[in-house]
Scaffold this motif. Sequence first.
Motif, PDB file in Angstrom:
ATOM      1  N   LYS A  53       9.711   9.545  -6.289  1.00 20.20           N
ATOM      2  CA  LYS A  53      11.051   9.609  -5.686  1.00 20.20           C
ATOM      3  C   LYS A  53      11.950   8.481  -6.193  1.00 20.20           C
ATOM      4  O   LYS A  53      13.120   8.722  -6.490  1.00 20.20           O
ATOM      5  N   ILE A  54      11.430   7.260  -6.301  1.00 20.75           N
ATOM      6  CA  ILE A  54      12.292   6.165  -6.761  1.00 20.75           C
ATOM      7  C   ILE A  54      12.603   6.282  -8.247  1.00 20.75           C
ATOM      8  O   ILE A  54      13.638   5.822  -8.693  1.00 20.75           O
ATOM      9  N   ARG A  55      11.709   6.926  -8.997  1.00 24.62           N
ATOM     10  CA  ARG A  55      11.991   7.133 -10.420  1.00 24.62           C
ATOM     11  C   ARG A  55      13.075   8.199 -10.603  1.00 24.62           C
ATOM     12  O   ARG A  55      13.965   8.051 -11.431  1.00 24.62           O
ATOM     13  N   LYS A  56      13.023   9.266  -9.796  1.00 21.40           N
ATOM     14  CA  LYS A  56      14.002  10.342  -9.919  1.00 21.40           C
ATOM     15  C   LYS A  56      15.350   9.989  -9.314  1.00 21.40           C
ATOM     16  O   LYS A  56      16.384  10.422  -9.796  1.00 21.40           O
ATOM     17  N   HIS A  57      15.327   9.219  -8.214  1.00 22.63           N
ATOM     18  CA  HIS A  57      16.562   8.894  -7.491  1.00 22.63           C
ATOM     19  C   HIS A  57      16.604   7.396  -7.176  1.00 22.63           C
ATOM     20  O   HIS A  57      16.487   6.997  -6.016  1.00 22.63           O
ATOM     21  N   PRO A  58      16.800   6.551  -8.175  1.00 23.55           N
ATOM     22  CA  PRO A  58      16.759   5.099  -7.938  1.00 23.55           C
ATOM     23  C   PRO A  58      17.866   4.586  -7.020  1.00 23.55           C
ATOM     24  O   PRO A  58      17.734   3.526  -6.417  1.00 23.55           O
ATOM     25  N   ASP A  59      18.942   5.338  -6.863  1.00 18.23           N
ATOM     26  CA  ASP A  59      20.033   4.909  -5.988  1.00 18.23           C
ATOM     27  C   ASP A  59      19.821   5.314  -4.536  1.00 18.23           C
ATOM     28  O   ASP A  59      20.608   4.949  -3.671  1.00 18.23           O
ATOM     29  N   ASN A  60      18.791   6.071  -4.273  1.00 15.79           N
ATOM     30  CA  ASN A  60      18.560   6.572  -2.914  1.00 15.79           C
ATOM     31  C   ASN A  60      17.184   6.157  -2.398  1.00 15.79           C
ATOM     32  O   ASN A  60      16.407   6.983  -1.930  1.00 15.79           O
ATOM     33  N   VAL A  61      16.868   4.887  -2.474  1.00 17.86           N
ATOM     34  CA  VAL A  61      15.596   4.372  -1.963  1.00 17.86           C
ATOM     35  C   VAL A  61      15.865   3.835  -0.563  1.00 17.86           C
ATOM     36  O   VAL A  61      16.686   2.952  -0.378  1.00 17.86           O
ATOM     37  N   ASN A  62      15.183   4.418   0.426  1.00 14.06           N
ATOM     38  CA  ASN A  62      15.394   3.978   1.799  1.00 14.06           C
ATOM     39  C   ASN A  62      14.067   3.884   2.555  1.00 14.06           C
ATOM     40  O   ASN A  62      13.022   4.256   2.030  1.00 14.06           O
ATOM     41  N   ALA A  63      14.134   3.418   3.770  1.00 13.93           N
ATOM     42  CA  ALA A  63      12.925   3.215   4.572  1.00 13.93           C
ATOM     43  C   ALA A  63      12.188   4.515   4.858  1.00 13.93           C
ATOM     44  O   ALA A  63      10.973   4.518   5.041  1.00 13.93           O
ATOM     45  N   GLY A  64      12.908   5.623   4.866  1.00 10.16           N
ATOM     46  CA  GLY A  64      12.273   6.912   5.126  1.00 10.16           C
ATOM     47  C   GLY A  64      11.192   7.250   4.120  1.00 10.16           C
ATOM     48  O   GLY A  64      10.193   7.886   4.458  1.00 10.16           O
ATOM     49  N   GLU A  80       0.835  -1.202   0.000  1.00 12.22           N
ATOM     50  CA  GLU A  80       0.000   0.000   0.000  1.00 12.22           C
ATOM     51  C   GLU A  80       0.871   1.255   0.000  1.00 12.22           C
ATOM     52  O   GLU A  80       0.596   2.220  -0.707  1.00 12.22           O
ATOM     53  N   LEU A  81       1.946   1.230   0.771  1.00  6.64           N
ATOM     54  CA  LEU A  81       2.847   2.378   0.828  1.00  6.64           C
ATOM     55  C   LEU A  81       3.607   2.557  -0.483  1.00  6.64           C
ATOM     56  O   LEU A  81       3.845   3.676  -0.924  1.00  6.64           O
ATOM     57  N   GLU A  82       3.982   1.451  -1.113  1.00  2.60           N
ATOM     58  CA  GLU A  82       4.719   1.525  -2.379  1.00  2.60           C
ATOM     59  C   GLU A  82       3.866   2.050  -3.521  1.00  2.60           C
ATOM     60  O   GLU A  82       4.398   2.510  -4.523  1.00  2.60           O
ATOM     61  N   ARG A  83       2.555   1.977  -3.396  1.00  2.00           N
ATOM     62  CA  ARG A  83       1.668   2.478  -4.452  1.00  2.00           C
ATOM     63  C   ARG A  83       1.463   3.987  -4.381  1.00  2.00           C
ATOM     64  O   ARG A  83       0.848   4.562  -5.279  1.00  2.00           O
ATOM     65  N   SER A  84       1.955   4.631  -3.334  1.00  2.00           N
ATOM     66  CA  SER A  84       1.746   6.075  -3.214  1.00  2.00           C
ATOM     67  C   SER A  84       2.483   6.810  -4.330  1.00  2.00           C
ATOM     68  O   SER A  84       3.571   6.423  -4.751  1.00  2.00           O
ATOM     69  N   THR A  85       1.890   7.873  -4.788  1.00  2.00           N
ATOM     70  CA  THR A  85       2.434   8.645  -5.897  1.00  2.00           C
ATOM     71  C   THR A  85       3.798   9.234  -5.538  1.00  2.00           C
ATOM     72  O   THR A  85       4.719   9.216  -6.361  1.00  2.00           O
TER      73      THR A  85
END
Length: 64
Positions: free
Chosen positions: A17-28, A7-12
């Motif tokens: 953020k993961i599309r713009k910065h794929p190397d900086n995906v974190n729990a935050g 559910e959280l991963e489906r948020s816009t």
Amino acid sequence: MNAYVGELERSTTFKEKIRKHPDNVNAGLLTYPVLMAADILIHRASKVPVGKTRNNILSFAHIR
């Protein structure tokens, strides 16, 4: 109230953020909406000022 990872991963915001910065995906990125929803719910707020980009946080705060 449970917040599921799917559910959280489906948020816009998360998707952007993961599309713009794929190397900086974190729990935050996943926990931020949950923490903001907790702030709303713990104080039993009846009015919450939000911008257009924060509407998804209100959907997490919606009591089901």
